[in-house]
Design an enzyme around this catalytic site. Structure first.
Site, PDB file in Angstrom:
ATOM      1  N   ASP A  59       0.937  -1.139  -0.346  1.00  0.00           N
ATOM      2  CA  ASP A  59       0.005   0.232  -0.278  1.00  0.00           C
ATOM      3  C   ASP A  59       0.452   1.313   0.111  1.00  0.00           C
ATOM      4  OD1 ASP A  59      -2.479  -1.873   0.415  1.00  0.00           O
ATOM      5  OD2 ASP A  59      -1.427  -1.462   2.635  1.00  0.00           O
ATOM      6  N   LYS A  81       2.156   2.268  -5.411  1.00  0.00           N
ATOM      7  CA  LYS A  81       2.830   1.413  -6.325  1.00  0.00           C
ATOM      8  C   LYS A  81       2.324   1.593  -7.687  1.00  0.00           C
ATOM      9  CE  LYS A  81       3.116  -2.631  -4.581  1.00  0.00           C
ATOM     10  NZ  LYS A  81       2.808  -2.149  -2.915  1.00  0.00           N
ATOM     11  N   GLY A 117      -4.175  -4.166  -3.958  1.00  0.00           N
ATOM     12  CA  GLY A 117      -5.631  -3.715  -4.096  1.00  0.00           C
ATOM     13  C   GLY A 117      -5.011  -2.076  -4.876  1.00  0.00           C
ATOM     14  N   HIS A 118      -4.961  -1.324  -5.422  1.00  0.00           N
ATOM     15  CA  HIS A 118      -4.457   0.041  -5.723  1.00  0.00           C
ATOM     16  C   HIS A 118      -5.145   0.704  -6.424  1.00  0.00           C
ATOM     17  CE1 HIS A 118      -2.294  -2.316  -9.093  1.00  0.00           C
ATOM     18  NE2 HIS A 118      -2.782  -2.094  -9.714  1.00  0.00           N
ATOM     19  N   GLN A 167       2.136  -5.625  -3.525  1.00  0.00           N
ATOM     20  CA  GLN A 167       2.395  -6.079  -2.580  1.00  0.00           C
ATOM     21  C   GLN A 167       3.954  -5.368  -2.180  1.00  0.00           C
ATOM     22  OE1 GLN A 167       1.376  -9.334  -3.176  1.00  0.00           O
ATOM     23  NE2 GLN A 167      -0.363  -8.428  -3.255  1.00  0.00           N
TER      24      GLN A 167
HETATM   25  P1  IMP Z   1      -2.329 -12.407   2.241  1.00  0.00           P
HETATM   26  O1  IMP Z   1      -2.142 -12.448   0.725  1.00  0.00           O
HETATM   27  O2  IMP Z   1      -4.243 -12.456   1.812  1.00  0.00           O
HETATM   28  O3  IMP Z   1      -2.615 -14.211   3.000  1.00  0.00           O
HETATM   29  O4  IMP Z   1      -2.569 -11.928   3.304  1.00  0.00           O
HETATM   30  C1  IMP Z   1      -0.796 -12.229   3.818  1.00  0.00           C
HETATM   31  C2  IMP Z   1      -0.219 -10.720   4.798  1.00  0.00           C
HETATM   32  O5  IMP Z   1      -0.456 -10.241   3.699  1.00  0.00           O
HETATM   33  C3  IMP Z   1      -1.875 -10.373   5.173  1.00  0.00           C
HETATM   34  O6  IMP Z   1      -1.482  -9.873   6.488  1.00  0.00           O
HETATM   35  C4  IMP Z   1      -2.670  -9.263   4.364  1.00  0.00           C
HETATM   36  O7  IMP Z   1      -3.399  -7.996   5.431  1.00  0.00           O
HETATM   37  C5  IMP Z   1      -1.084  -9.096   4.235  1.00  0.00           C
HETATM   38  N1  IMP Z   1      -1.428  -8.202   2.476  1.00  0.00           N
HETATM   39  C6  IMP Z   1      -1.727  -8.903   1.915  1.00  0.00           C
HETATM   40  N2  IMP Z   1      -1.255  -8.060   0.416  1.00  0.00           N
HETATM   41  C7  IMP Z   1      -1.879  -6.564   0.888  1.00  0.00           C
HETATM   42  C8  IMP Z   1      -1.854  -6.046  -0.049  1.00  0.00           C
HETATM   43  O8  IMP Z   1      -1.813  -5.221  -0.963  1.00  0.00           O
HETATM   44  N3  IMP Z   1      -0.884  -5.037   0.752  1.00  0.00           N
HETATM   45  C9  IMP Z   1      -1.305  -4.493   2.236  1.00  0.00           C
HETATM   46  N4  IMP Z   1      -0.998  -6.138   2.804  1.00  0.00           N
HETATM   47  C10 IMP Z   1      -1.235  -6.770   1.492  1.00  0.00           C
END
Ligand code: IMP
Length: 418
Positions: A12, A15, A39-40, A222
């Site tokens: 977040d 990017k 998500g952006h 991420q």
């Molecule tokens: P998952 O990717 O849904 O398995 O989540 C694993 C961890 O990564 C959690 O703490 C999520 O909140 C975090 N996470 C996954 N994708 C994002 C992102 O795009 N931005 C911020 N945190 C993320």
């Protein structure tokens, strides 16, 4: 010219905006890892676009977009994003949008498993519950379904049967409803009908563009500290979202990459569980959240907020081989009056400048800066108040990496090129 854009905190960082800015001169923008856990939001020409799977450059009609092999795709989410774009009069054709045959498919049983694992775990990760982890696990287990399989009804059902085998054993064991193979099969067939025109061999497209010396941007998802190997395991996502993993997910070798831009905020935020050395669980954190609108694009969760951690940034410069930085939210942090930046950790009685494996045992050592107010309409670095420039120059001095972009507002026009 091939450029990578990667997040270097916990996601977040903005990017999408950096990529949107860079994509002005690009032929192709590639999304390389992760799924709709990302998500952006891009604000361009006064309009707000929210995306989870589509590269942000989809709104530039002269840029082609690729979803590469390293991505995991929830086909229903992708279809609804495509439909949204078409509604907003953005043309999405097979000439400009390509989905890799090799990308894996997220199915309903992955999402159900994601929820079940979270329930069973003693240490919750706080996943986005989008089925990301279980889909990547099946991929590693070699029982995953790829976009290619979606288009081949002769083998699809058998593959789904194999894919759900472990999941159904788990659901049975824990009293959850089992997955109906027929339902998943029908869902795949329906989605395939809509996505088929875009599914192809994206490797060939990238190699062809590179041969013609066209500009390729790879948009990371991420961020480094959510990386499976280099993040705060187990509080990470299930892909390698560092720079090398991003290049690999796209299908691009390390020596082909010309520039790696690390995107960061002028402070830190994080969603989900895990260590956060500079977290401010107090009125400072609340102010950052309010001023920076720190609520997740994907889940709407309030983000945890804290001061900038330069130990993390410096580590990221090395792991990701960054050639420049993009510092976002300089407008937000300046409003805080007095600002702190973490320049070292105190760990086991010593002062250190690296991230130990048990970083929850670190205490931050801060340097303090004075805040600033930004006037409207600033366009050049020289226009920034002296205190803001001091902050940026300290980041450069500490990391030995140049700051290229500075974000001073949500609109892509509010980007200063240094
Ligand atoms: P998952 O990717 O849904 O398995 O989540 C694993 C961890 O990564 C959690 O703490 C999520 O909140 C975090 N996470 C996954 N994708 C994002 C992102 O795009 N931005 C911020 N945190 C993320």
């Amino acid at each position: 010219m091939i450029k990578l854009i990667v997040g270097i905190q916990w996601g977040d960082e903005g990017k999408g905006r950096a990529s949107h800015f860079e994509s002005k001169n690009a032929k192709i923008v590639v999304r390389a890892t992760g799924g709709n856990n990302a998500g952006h939001t891009v604000v361009a020409n006064g309009k707000k676009y929210k995306m989870h799977l589509l590269p942000s450059a989809i709104i530039r009609e002269n840029v082609n977009c690729v979803i590469a092999p390293g991505v995991v795709i929830d086909p229903e989410v992708l279809i609804s994003e495509i439909d949204e774009m078409i509604k907003a009069d953005i043309s999405i054709t097979k000439e400009r949008f390509h989905i890799s045959q090799r990308a894996h498919v997220i199915l309903p049983h992955h999402k159900q498993l994601d929820g079940l694992y979270e329930k069973l775990k003693a240490k919750k990760i706080g996943t986005t519950k989008r089925g990301i982890g279980p889909c990547y696990s099946e991929k590693c287990n070699r029982t995953g379904i790829r976009m290619f399989d979606l288009c081949d009804p002769s083998t699809l059902k058998k593959k789904i049967q194999e894919s759900v085998l472990l999941a159904n054993t788990m659901f049975r064991q824990y009293g959850e409803p089992e997955v109906d193979v027929e339902e998943e099969y029908q869902l795949c067939i329906n989605c395939a009908e809509k996505l088929k025109p875009y599914i192809c061999d994206t490797q060939f497209i990238l190699m062809d563009a590179d041969e013609k010396n066209e500009n390729i941007i790879v948009e990371g998802a991420q961020a480094l500290y959510l990386d499976l190997d280099h993040g705060d395991y187990p509080y990470v996502t299930s892909s390698n979202c560092n720079a090398s993993g991003t290049a690999s997910g796209a299908g691009i070798g390390p020596t082909k990459v010309d520039e790696v831009i690390g995107v960061m905020k002028a402070y830190c935020s994080r969603v989900g569980e895990g260590p956060f050395t500079t977290e401010q669980e107090n009125e400072i954190g609340d102010s950052i959240r309010e001023l920076g609108h720190e609520f997740g694009t994907t889940t709407g969760r309030p983000r945890r907020c804290g001061w900038l951690d330069l130990v993390m940034v410096k580590n990221a410069c090395f792991i990701c081989g960054l050639t420049s930085l993009c510092v976002n939210h300089m407008d937000t942090i300046g409003k805080l009056g007095k600002i702190k930046v973490c320049v070292a950790y105190e760990y086991k009685g010593e002062q250190i400048g690296y991230i130990p494996i048990d970083r929850e045992n670190c205490t931050p050592i801060y340097k303090e800066f004075d805040g600033w107010e930004l006037e409207d309409g600033i366009t050049t670095y020289e226009d920034l108040p002296e205190n803001a420039r001091k902050y940026i120059e300290f980041i450069e001095e500490y990391t030995k990496v140049k700051v290229k972009y500075i974000g001073i507002g949500a609109d892509e026009k509010q980007t200063i090129v240094k």
